[in-house]
Design an enzyme around this catalytic site. Structure first.
Site, PDB file in Angstrom:
ATOM      1  N   TYR A 142      18.861  -9.589   9.523  1.00 41.07           N
ATOM      2  CA  TYR A 142      18.881 -11.014   9.854  1.00 41.07           C
ATOM      3  C   TYR A 142      17.457 -11.455  10.160  1.00 41.07           C
ATOM      4  O   TYR A 142      16.752 -10.792  10.924  1.00 41.07           O
ATOM      5  CB  TYR A 142      19.786 -11.254  11.070  1.00 41.07           C
ATOM      6  N   ASP A 237       9.512  -8.034  10.253  1.00 39.70           N
ATOM      7  CA  ASP A 237      10.100  -8.989  11.179  1.00 39.70           C
ATOM      8  C   ASP A 237      10.322  -8.256  12.495  1.00 39.70           C
ATOM      9  O   ASP A 237      11.281  -7.506  12.663  1.00 39.70           O
ATOM     10  CB  ASP A 237      11.419  -9.539  10.614  1.00 39.70           C
ATOM     11  N   LYS A 265      11.529 -13.890  20.737  1.00 39.80           N
ATOM     12  CA  LYS A 265      12.163 -13.241  21.884  1.00 39.80           C
ATOM     13  C   LYS A 265      11.159 -12.837  22.982  1.00 39.80           C
ATOM     14  O   LYS A 265      10.719 -13.679  23.739  1.00 39.80           O
ATOM     15  CB  LYS A 265      13.007 -12.063  21.410  1.00 39.80           C
TER      16      LYS A 265
HETATM   17  N1  PLP Z   1      14.486 -12.197  13.110  1.00 38.59           N
HETATM   18  C1  PLP Z   1      15.197 -11.288  13.793  1.00 38.59           C
HETATM   19  C2  PLP Z   1      14.979  -9.832  13.524  1.00 38.59           C
HETATM   20  C3  PLP Z   1      16.133 -11.699  14.749  1.00 38.59           C
HETATM   21  O1  PLP Z   1      16.849 -10.791  15.422  1.00 38.59           O
HETATM   22  C4  PLP Z   1      16.296 -13.083  14.975  1.00 38.59           C
HETATM   23  C5  PLP Z   1      17.283 -13.556  15.960  1.00 38.59           C
HETATM   24  O2  PLP Z   1      18.090 -12.854  16.477  1.00 38.59           O
HETATM   25  C6  PLP Z   1      15.527 -13.990  14.249  1.00 38.59           C
HETATM   26  C7  PLP Z   1      14.622 -13.509  13.327  1.00 38.59           C
HETATM   27  C8  PLP Z   1      15.662 -15.455  14.496  1.00 38.59           C
HETATM   28  O3  PLP Z   1      15.123 -15.772  15.752  1.00 38.59           O
HETATM   29  P1  PLP Z   1      15.601 -17.095  16.521  1.00 38.59           P
HETATM   30  O4  PLP Z   1      17.010 -16.892  16.910  1.00 38.59           O
HETATM   31  O5  PLP Z   1      14.645 -17.175  17.692  1.00 38.59           O
HETATM   32  O6  PLP Z   1      15.421 -18.233  15.590  1.00 38.59           O
END
Ligand code: PLP
Length: 433
Positions: A142, A237, A265
Site C-alpha cells: 500500500y 516507501d 507517520k
Molecule cells: N505508504 C505506506 C507504506 C503506508 O503504510 C501508508 C499508510 O498507511 C501510506 C503510504 C499513506 O500514508 P497516509 O495515510 O499518511 O496518506
C-alpha cells in the site's frame, strides 16, 4: 457519559461510513469502532474511560508512545508563535538537515502533509526525471490512495476486499504494473516486456500493509541492481519503516540504497506530515528548481515541523533506543509463538524490528497470495476477545502490530496473558472454521 456506539450512530449520519479513513470502521472484524478520548504512553482511553494497551500506535507514528512530554512542550511553544504562515520557517530547515544527517543517500528533502502525498509526488518526480511513464509496484503493498497507486493495494483496500477503486482512470492504472513481492523474476519479466518504459519500481522495503512480510535475503539488492541496469529509479516507501527500523530506516537496516525515499507517520510525531527525499540531482527536478510541479499551502507547517523535529531529535540522540524497542518486540513475538504452539493454533508470526504480525495461517507468509490464505474470521474473533481484555490491536488481519518505547515489559506480560486466554476461548471456533 458519551458512548462509542452513540457517537458512531451520529457519525454515520454526517461522515461517510462514520469514519474519516476506512479501516477505522472495524468492518473487517465485524464490530463498531471505539471513539478515543485521550492517550498517554502505551495506553489509549475510549470515551467510556476504558483503558487499552495500544498496539496500533496511530498506525505507526507514535514510536515514543502517546503524549510524549518533550514533544508536547515543543509543539506548545511553536503553537504560541502562530499556527501557519505559508512562508519558510527555521524548523523546516532543521528537520531537513536532521533527515539528511540520519538517512543514507539523502541530500535533499521536500516536506508534504501525508504519506499519500509523499508517494504521489515521488512517483511524479520519478516520471519527470526519467521521462518515462510506467511504474512497477508489488501486489499487496500500500502506498497511499493516489490514483496510480490504487492497483492491487494492501491495507484498507485489501481489508475491504476492493481489488481497485472506482474512479481510477483505466489509462492511468494501465501504467502501474504489478509484480509479486519477494519474486525477482516477476520484476525481471515486467522489465523485459516494457523495455525503456519503466520510470521506477516502488516497494515497501518491509511490506507492512498485508500483515508484515520481510524481504527475503538479497531481494532488495537484486531489485536495486535491476533498476540500475535499466536506468529506472528505485523508490523505497518508508512511510512505515522510516525511523522505525533504525535512525536510517530500511536503507540502513538492509544495506541497500534507494534513489527516492518517502516518509510519513513517525516523521510528523503524530501531526500530519510526509516527505520525499533523495539525491540532489533528482530532487532538483522539483519546482521551483525544476519542471516537476508539487506544492502545499500547509507543507512545512511550523507546528507540525516542531512535533516531527522533536520526535526525530529524540530518536537520533537516545543511544540504545532501537535496541530497546526491538528487544521488547522480540520478547512479545517469542511469547506469542510459545502460546500458539502450546494451543496448537495455526499461526505464522512474522516480525521485523518492532513490527509484528500474527497471521492465522499455518504456512509461511512471504507474499500477498500467501497472506490472503489467513483465516480472517478467526482473526476477528481473536481481535474481539483481546479488545474485551483491554488490548487494542489493529482491526484487521492485514495490519501490523506496532511496539513503542512506551510499552513496558508489564504491558507485554499482560498482552501475552490476554492472548493465552483469547486463544483458549476461541479454540472451538478454530476447529469449526
Ligand atoms: N505508504 C505506506 C507504506 C503506508 O503504510 C501508508 C499508510 O498507511 C501510506 C503510504 C499513506 O500514508 P497516509 O495515510 O499518511 O496518506
Amino acid at each position: 457519559m458519551k458512548s462509542s456506539s452513540d457517537l458512531f450512530k451520529r457519525a454515520k449520519k454526517v461522515i461517510s461510513g462514520g469514519v474519516n479513513s476506512p479501516v477505522r470502521a472495524f468492518r473487517a472484524v465485524d464490530s463498531n469502532p471505539l471513539f478515543i478520548s485521550r492517550a498517554k504512553g502505551s495506553k489509549i482511553y475510549d470515551v467510556e474511560e476504558r483503558e487499552y494497551i495500544d498496539y496500533v500506535c496511530s498506525w505507526g507514528p507514535m514510536i515514543l508512545g502517546h503524549s510524549n512530554e518533550l514533544i508536547l512542550k515543543k509543539v506548545e511553544k511553536a503553537m504560541h508563535n502562530g499556527l501557519s504562515f505559508g512562508a519558510p520557517v527555521e524548523a523546516e530547515v532543521q528537520i531537513a538537515e536532521m533527515i539528511v544527517s540520519m538517512v543514507p543517500g539523502v541530500e535533499m528533502v521536500r516536506m508534504v502533509n501525508s504519506g499519500t502525498e509523499a508517494v504521489m509526488s515521488a512517483v511524479r518526480l520519478a516520471r519527470g526525471f526519467t521521462k518515462r511513464d510506467k511504474i512497477i509496484k508489488f501486489e499487496g503493498c500500500y502506498h497511499g490512495h493516489s490514483d496510480s497507486m490504487l492497483v492491487k493495494a494492501g491495507s484498507g483496500v485489501l481489508t475491504a476486499g476492493i481489488p481497485d477503486s472506482l474512479g481510477v482512470p483505466r489509462n492511468l492504472a494501465g501504467d502501474t504494473l504489478t509484480a509479486v513481492y519477494n519474486n525477482i523474476s516477476s520484476v525481471q519479466r515486467l522489465f523485459e516486456e516494457n523495455k525503456n518504459q519503466i520510470a521506477a519500481v516502488i516497494i515497501e522495503p518491509v511490506a507492512a500493509n498485508m500483515g508484515v512480510i520481510p524481504p527475503e535475503e538479497g531481494f532488495l539488492k537484486e531489485l536495486s541492481c535491476i533498476c540500475r541496469q535499466n536506468s529506472s529509479l528505485l523508490i523505497f516507501d518508508e512511510v512505515i519503516t522510516g525511523f522505525r527500523l533504525g535512525a536510517g530506516g530500511a536503507q540502513e537496516y538492509f544495506g541497500v540504497e534507494a534513489d527516492i525515499v518517502t516518509f510519513g507517520k513517525i516523521i510528523g510525531g503524530g501531526m500530519p506530515v510526509g516527505a520525499y527525499a533523495g539525491r540532489k540531482e533528482i530532487m532538483e527536478y522539483v519546482a521551483p528548481c525544476g519542471g516537476v510541479y508539487q506544492a502545499g499551502t500547509l507543507s512545512g507547517n511550523p507546528v507540525a515541523m516542531a512535533a516531527g523535529l522533536a520526535q526525530l531529535e529524540i530518536l537520533n540522540s537516545s543511544p540504545g533506543i532501537y535496541e530497546d524497542i526491538n528487544k521488547k518486540a522480540e520478547v512479545l513475538g517469542s511469547g506469542l509463538e510459545k502460546i500458539v504452539q502450546k494451543h496448537k493454533v495455526p499461526v505464522t508470526l512474522n516480525r521485523v524490528g518492532s513490527l509484528l504480525c500474527m497471521f492465522f495461517s499455518q504456512n509461511p507468509v512471504t507474499n500477498y497470495q500467501e497472506a490472503k490464505q489467513s483465516n480472517t474470521k478467526y482473526y476477528a474473533a481473536f481481535f474481539k476477545s483481546m479488545l474485551s481484555k483491554g488490548i487494542y490491536l489493529a482491526p484487521s488481519q492485514f495490519e501490523a502490530m506496532f511496539v513503542s518505547t512506551a510499552h513496558t515489559y508489564e504491558d507485554i506480560d499482560a498482552t501475552l496473558k490476554a492472548v493465552e486466554e483469547s486463544l483458549a476461548e476461541n479454540i472451538a471456533l478454530m476447529e469449526e472454521l
